[in-house]
Design an enzyme around this catalytic site. Structure first.
Site, PDB file in Angstrom:
ATOM      1  N   ARG A 148      32.593  22.150 114.118  1.00 28.62           N
ATOM      2  CA  ARG A 148      31.446  23.048 113.854  1.00 28.62           C
ATOM      3  C   ARG A 148      30.635  23.247 115.126  1.00 28.62           C
ATOM      4  O   ARG A 148      30.273  24.360 115.493  1.00 28.62           O
ATOM      5  CB  ARG A 148      30.581  22.475 112.744  1.00 28.62           C
ATOM      6  CG  ARG A 148      30.937  22.955 111.347  1.00 28.62           C
ATOM      7  CD  ARG A 148      32.406  22.737 110.988  1.00 28.62           C
ATOM      8  NE  ARG A 148      32.672  23.095 109.614  1.00 28.62           N
ATOM      9  CZ  ARG A 148      32.536  22.254 108.585  1.00 28.62           C
ATOM     10  NH1 ARG A 148      32.185  20.985 108.787  1.00 28.62           N
ATOM     11  NH2 ARG A 148      32.770  22.658 107.351  1.00 28.62           N
ATOM     12  N   ASP A 177      38.429  23.475 112.004  1.00 24.52           N
ATOM     13  CA  ASP A 177      37.706  23.965 110.825  1.00 24.52           C
ATOM     14  C   ASP A 177      37.584  25.474 110.939  1.00 24.52           C
ATOM     15  O   ASP A 177      38.086  26.072 111.897  1.00 24.52           O
ATOM     16  CB  ASP A 177      36.326  23.273 110.706  1.00 24.52           C
ATOM     17  CG  ASP A 177      35.928  23.096 109.235  1.00 24.52           C
ATOM     18  OD1 ASP A 177      35.886  24.112 108.509  1.00 24.52           O
ATOM     19  OD2 ASP A 177      35.679  21.955 108.806  1.00 24.52           O
ATOM     20  N   HIS A 248      39.468  25.396 105.109  1.00 26.61           N
ATOM     21  CA  HIS A 248      38.783  25.149 106.388  1.00 26.61           C
ATOM     22  C   HIS A 248      39.648  25.587 107.569  1.00 26.61           C
ATOM     23  O   HIS A 248      39.751  24.877 108.568  1.00 26.61           O
ATOM     24  CB  HIS A 248      38.417  23.665 106.516  1.00 26.61           C
ATOM     25  CG  HIS A 248      37.291  23.262 105.596  1.00 26.61           C
ATOM     26  ND1 HIS A 248      35.984  23.575 105.842  1.00 26.61           N
ATOM     27  CD2 HIS A 248      37.298  22.598 104.414  1.00 26.61           C
ATOM     28  CE1 HIS A 248      35.216  23.099 104.866  1.00 26.61           C
ATOM     29  NE2 HIS A 248      35.989  22.513 103.979  1.00 26.61           N
ATOM     30  N   ASP A 320      40.416  19.193 101.749  1.00 27.24           N
ATOM     31  CA  ASP A 320      39.171  19.358 100.988  1.00 27.24           C
ATOM     32  C   ASP A 320      38.817  20.826 100.811  1.00 27.24           C
ATOM     33  O   ASP A 320      39.183  21.676 101.615  1.00 27.24           O
ATOM     34  CB  ASP A 320      38.019  18.646 101.711  1.00 27.24           C
ATOM     35  CG  ASP A 320      37.838  19.153 103.139  1.00 27.24           C
ATOM     36  OD1 ASP A 320      38.870  19.366 103.823  1.00 27.24           O
ATOM     37  OD2 ASP A 320      36.694  19.347 103.562  1.00 27.24           O
ATOM     38  N   GLU A 321      38.070  21.093  99.744  1.00 28.75           N
ATOM     39  CA  GLU A 321      37.364  22.355  99.543  1.00 28.75           C
ATOM     40  C   GLU A 321      38.234  23.582  99.828  1.00 28.75           C
ATOM     41  O   GLU A 321      37.803  24.507 100.514  1.00 28.75           O
ATOM     42  CB  GLU A 321      36.115  22.397 100.440  1.00 28.75           C
ATOM     43  CG  GLU A 321      35.144  21.279 100.126  1.00 28.75           C
ATOM     44  CD  GLU A 321      33.892  21.308 101.013  1.00 28.75           C
ATOM     45  OE1 GLU A 321      32.812  21.054 100.475  1.00 28.75           O
ATOM     46  OE2 GLU A 321      34.008  21.569 102.227  1.00 28.75           O
ATOM     47  N   TRP A 387      35.083  10.964  99.466  1.00 24.91           N
ATOM     48  CA  TRP A 387      33.824  11.572  99.928  1.00 24.91           C
ATOM     49  C   TRP A 387      32.972  12.098  98.789  1.00 24.91           C
ATOM     50  O   TRP A 387      31.756  12.130  98.901  1.00 24.91           O
ATOM     51  CB  TRP A 387      34.104  12.672 100.957  1.00 24.91           C
ATOM     52  CG  TRP A 387      34.643  13.973 100.422  1.00 24.91           C
ATOM     53  CD1 TRP A 387      35.939  14.277 100.123  1.00 24.91           C
ATOM     54  CD2 TRP A 387      33.893  15.173 100.164  1.00 24.91           C
ATOM     55  NE1 TRP A 387      36.043  15.577  99.684  1.00 24.91           N
ATOM     56  CE2 TRP A 387      34.808  16.151  99.706  1.00 24.91           C
ATOM     57  CE3 TRP A 387      32.542  15.508 100.277  1.00 24.91           C
ATOM     58  CZ2 TRP A 387      34.415  17.447  99.353  1.00 24.91           C
ATOM     59  CZ3 TRP A 387      32.148  16.801  99.933  1.00 24.91           C
ATOM     60  CH2 TRP A 387      33.073  17.747  99.474  1.00 24.91           C
ATOM     61  N   TYR A 412      26.829  10.297 104.467  1.00 25.37           N
ATOM     62  CA  TYR A 412      26.922  11.542 105.220  1.00 25.37           C
ATOM     63  C   TYR A 412      25.658  11.616 106.078  1.00 25.37           C
ATOM     64  O   TYR A 412      24.565  11.805 105.568  1.00 25.37           O
ATOM     65  CB  TYR A 412      27.015  12.742 104.270  1.00 25.37           C
ATOM     66  CG  TYR A 412      28.434  13.150 103.935  1.00 25.37           C
ATOM     67  CD1 TYR A 412      29.444  12.198 103.825  1.00 25.37           C
ATOM     68  CD2 TYR A 412      28.776  14.486 103.746  1.00 25.37           C
ATOM     69  CE1 TYR A 412      30.746  12.576 103.530  1.00 25.37           C
ATOM     70  CE2 TYR A 412      30.074  14.875 103.447  1.00 25.37           C
ATOM     71  CZ  TYR A 412      31.055  13.915 103.347  1.00 25.37           C
ATOM     72  OH  TYR A 412      32.341  14.287 103.058  1.00 25.37           O
ATOM     73  N   ASP A 414      24.634  13.782 108.076  1.00 20.21           N
ATOM     74  CA  ASP A 414      23.911  15.055 108.218  1.00 20.21           C
ATOM     75  C   ASP A 414      22.747  15.109 107.224  1.00 20.21           C
ATOM     76  O   ASP A 414      21.792  15.852 107.427  1.00 20.21           O
ATOM     77  CB  ASP A 414      24.832  16.270 108.055  1.00 20.21           C
ATOM     78  CG  ASP A 414      25.687  16.233 106.800  1.00 20.21           C
ATOM     79  OD1 ASP A 414      25.978  15.122 106.277  1.00 20.21           O
ATOM     80  OD2 ASP A 414      26.078  17.319 106.318  1.00 20.21           O
ATOM     81  N   TRP A 462      28.772  15.448 110.048  1.00 21.06           N
ATOM     82  CA  TRP A 462      29.091  16.889 110.004  1.00 21.06           C
ATOM     83  C   TRP A 462      28.045  17.621 110.825  1.00 21.06           C
ATOM     84  O   TRP A 462      26.849  17.367 110.690  1.00 21.06           O
ATOM     85  CB  TRP A 462      29.094  17.387 108.554  1.00 21.06           C
ATOM     86  CG  TRP A 462      30.120  16.685 107.714  1.00 21.06           C
ATOM     87  CD1 TRP A 462      29.898  15.711 106.792  1.00 21.06           C
ATOM     88  CD2 TRP A 462      31.539  16.902 107.731  1.00 21.06           C
ATOM     89  NE1 TRP A 462      31.090  15.305 106.234  1.00 21.06           N
ATOM     90  CE2 TRP A 462      32.105  16.022 106.783  1.00 21.06           C
ATOM     91  CE3 TRP A 462      32.377  17.752 108.451  1.00 21.06           C
ATOM     92  CZ2 TRP A 462      33.494  15.963 106.547  1.00 21.06           C
ATOM     93  CZ3 TRP A 462      33.747  17.698 108.215  1.00 21.06           C
ATOM     94  CH2 TRP A 462      34.285  16.814 107.275  1.00 21.06           C
ATOM     95  N   THR A 463      28.491  18.570 111.662  1.00 24.04           N
ATOM     96  CA  THR A 463      27.587  19.061 112.703  1.00 24.04           C
ATOM     97  C   THR A 463      27.139  20.521 112.547  1.00 24.04           C
ATOM     98  O   THR A 463      26.736  21.136 113.532  1.00 24.04           O
ATOM     99  CB  THR A 463      28.253  18.881 114.088  1.00 24.04           C
ATOM    100  OG1 THR A 463      29.477  19.628 114.107  1.00 24.04           O
ATOM    101  CG2 THR A 463      28.512  17.428 114.400  1.00 24.04           C
TER     102      THR A 463
HETATM  103  C1  ACM Z   1      33.931  17.241 103.097  1.00 20.10           C
HETATM  104  O1  ACM Z   1      32.755  16.884 103.217  1.00 20.10           O
HETATM  105  N1  ACM Z   1      34.222  18.495 102.787  1.00 20.10           N
HETATM  106  C2  ACM Z   1      35.021  16.313 103.263  1.00 20.10           C
END
Ligand code: ACM
Length: 547
Positions: A148, A177, A248, A320-321, A387, A412, A414, A462-463
């Site tokens: 990021r 990502d 991602h 993920d996601e 997570w 996390y 962040d 996470w940035t």
């Molecule tokens: C994540 O926070 N999407 C692994």
């Protein structure tokens, strides 16, 4: 002296001290030569003393720091004795000796963390003490999201040193990502030519109206990666690379539009994403995409050799996601579902991940992924980064998979550290230093055999809203010191943990962080230049959901 972080198993203080002087030598036993070189380098920088390295004769010598392997200790266990016979550090392996050497550095005081002596005339002394120590968990990690916002190579090397000082041993590098591809892949040069930079960046949460119109980019060359892996290995840290698929992935699709669902969207017009959130543009679930990523991973395996550390066989493939919207609309994806005889899009994702699970296993490597990868069943050697709370980890452990506990509600980094309006770009729940200190990685409901599946824990950085080193330092410290103690020390149940004592030890630790040049959040709150007035975050009020 009892201000060590993370807290050791046992400390017995004596009454004298061992002076380090111009005559002090570092004596290395067989197998500890590299640790001796490392120790000499850092202590020479800080003290200005010559500290020549020679062979360990086994004789007591009041003017030496002796390093030796000891058969009676586990690989990461060490015993440090400072007494009339000098300083002696024994470890079950070179890793154990290095961990003991990190404790020695703390015993010398905060100036031992400087890169040059601030006073030539000062005395250096190690108090007489016996420390017996070893870790609670094997996996003590930090995930850095260098996708990021890119962290230049020097910053990664700096974080490796900061990790080592906290007895952390796994660096999980989130290299790809939607917003950037950060690792050179020779056979696919556009991944970095196109995928490693974006024209502009959303400033703050995605609902913020602000943009930074300065292009943002950067990537690690293959030699940069080799240097990072080697630098980490010298400090007994394993680097686990993450290539995130099949979600991602917009940066990769921007570079190679054929990787996307081109029958649904005009992938040729996609650029590296400039804002945050879950992205609909995911990889096309085709055989060609699998072949492409096999090509990527072949280079990744070469750059991250399996024998560089205890967790070096692992390759993180994300998982993920992954939005399924495009797969639902795509004829190609739907044909793939029916050709493979799969039930639905979720099964298609499981097929995609499962392919790399077998592919990595066939090459002697192990897949690790975010807990979504559990949804389709996994090969026996695969491991899970839990997570979305504890649930994924519980399911994985019960199914016989190894687990790294990193629930977003707890670790996390962040997420904001205090409730006050002055927290910079406040994201998520309030997760204070004390909250992290009281984080328990092992879910109570697991049986003894299932508990053994919990390899350990890591904090995830996470940035999206951390654009530079100052922001990363602020979010990461001091909470990483608490995570380090959770991962290393045999702490009691969360409610019984002595946070007051931790805070007392932190008073000394802040001086170490100062000497290391870490821009941590002061206990009194952010300094004026650590605040980001007017930049929209996404604070979530109230306590995080129960586990
Ligand atoms: C994540 O926070 N999407 C692994």
């Amino acid at each position: 002296m009892t201000e060590l972080i993370p807290a050791p198993r046992s400390v017995v203080a004596g009454s004298g001290e061992v002076r380090l002087t111009g005559r002090t030598r570092i004596r290395v036993g067989r197998g500890t030569e590299e640790v001796g070189d490392w120790l000499r380098t850092v202590l020479r920088q800080a003290t200005g003393l010559p500290l020549p390295v020679g062979r360990d004769s086994g004789d007591a010598d009041e003017e030496s720091i002796a390093l030796a392997l000891s058969a009676g200790l586990g690989p990461e266990e060490y015993r440090l004795v400072s007494g009339p016979a000098g300083v002696r550090i024994e470890g079950g392996s070179a890793a154990g000796v290095l961990l003991g050497a990190q404790t020695l550095r703390q015993l010398l005081g905060p100036d031992a963390y400087r890169r040059a002596p601030v006073r030539r005339d000062r005395a250096w002394a190690v108090p007489h003490v016996t420390v017996e120590d070893g870790p609670r968990f094997r996996w003590r990690g930090l995930m850095l999201d260098v996708a990021r916002h890119f962290m230049p190579k020097d910053g990664v090397l700096r974080y490796i040193d900061l990790m080592a000082a906290h007895k952390l041993n796994v660096l999980h590098l989130h290299l790809t990502d939607d917003q950037g591809w950060r690792i050179e892949i020779k056979r696919y040069p556009k991944l970095t030519e196109v995928g490693s930079w974006r024209a502009r960046t959303k400033v703050g949460h995605r609902a913020s109206p602000l943009w930074d119109d300065k292009p943002h980019g950067g990537h690690y060359t293959q030699d940069d990666i080799r240097e990072i892996v080697a630098y980490a290995a010298e400090r007994h840290i394993s680097v686990v690379p993450e290539i995130d698929v099949p979600g991602h992935s917009q940066a990769a699709i921007a570079a190679y539009p054929e990787l996307g669902n081109s029958d649904v969207v005009d992938t040729a017009s996609l650029t590296v994403w400039d804002t945050w959130g879950i992205n609909a543009n995911v990889l096309a679930p085709t055989d060609d995409t699998l072949r492409f990523y096999e090509g990527v991973l072949e280079e990744v395996l070469d750059l991250f050799p399996a024998d560089a550390g205890p967790f070096s066989p692992f390759v993180h493939i994300g998982g993920d996601e992954c939005s399924k919207d495009q797969w639902r609309e795509s004829d190609t994806a739907q044909k793939q579902i029916s050709n493979l005889g799969l039930a639905d899009e979720d099964a298609l994702q499981a097929w995609f991940i499962g392919h790399f699970d077998s592919w990595l296993a066939a090459r002697g490597r192990r897949l690790i992924g975010w807990d979504e990868i559990l949804e389709g069943g996994l090969a026996p050697g695969a491991a899970v980064s839990s997570w979305r709370g504890y649930a994924g980890g519980v399911t994985a452990a019960r199914a016989g998979h190894d687990v790294v506990m990193c629930p977003e509600q707890q670790v996390y980094l962040d997420h904001r550290q205090a409730a006050g309006p002055e927290e910079p770009v406040p994201i998520g729940y309030v997760r204070t230093l004390e909250d992290v200190y009281r984080f328990e990685p092992v879910p109570a409901e697991l049986t003894a055999a299932e508990r053994a599946r919990v390899l350990g824990t890591q904090a995830n950085v996470w940035t999206e809203v951390m654009e530079d080193q100052g922001r990363v330092d602020y979010q990461t410290f001091p909470r990483l010191a608490a995570l380090a103690e959770v991962a290393w020390s045999d702490l009691p149940a969360p409610a019984d943990r002595d946070f007051t004592d931790f805070e007392r030890r932190m008073t000394a630790h802040y001086r170490r962080l100062d000497a290391l040049g870490v821009g941590y959040r002061p206990p009194t709150g952010p300094l004026p230049w650590q605040q980001r007035p007017g930049i929209l975050g996404r604070p979530i009020d109230g306590p995080p959901p129960a586990r």
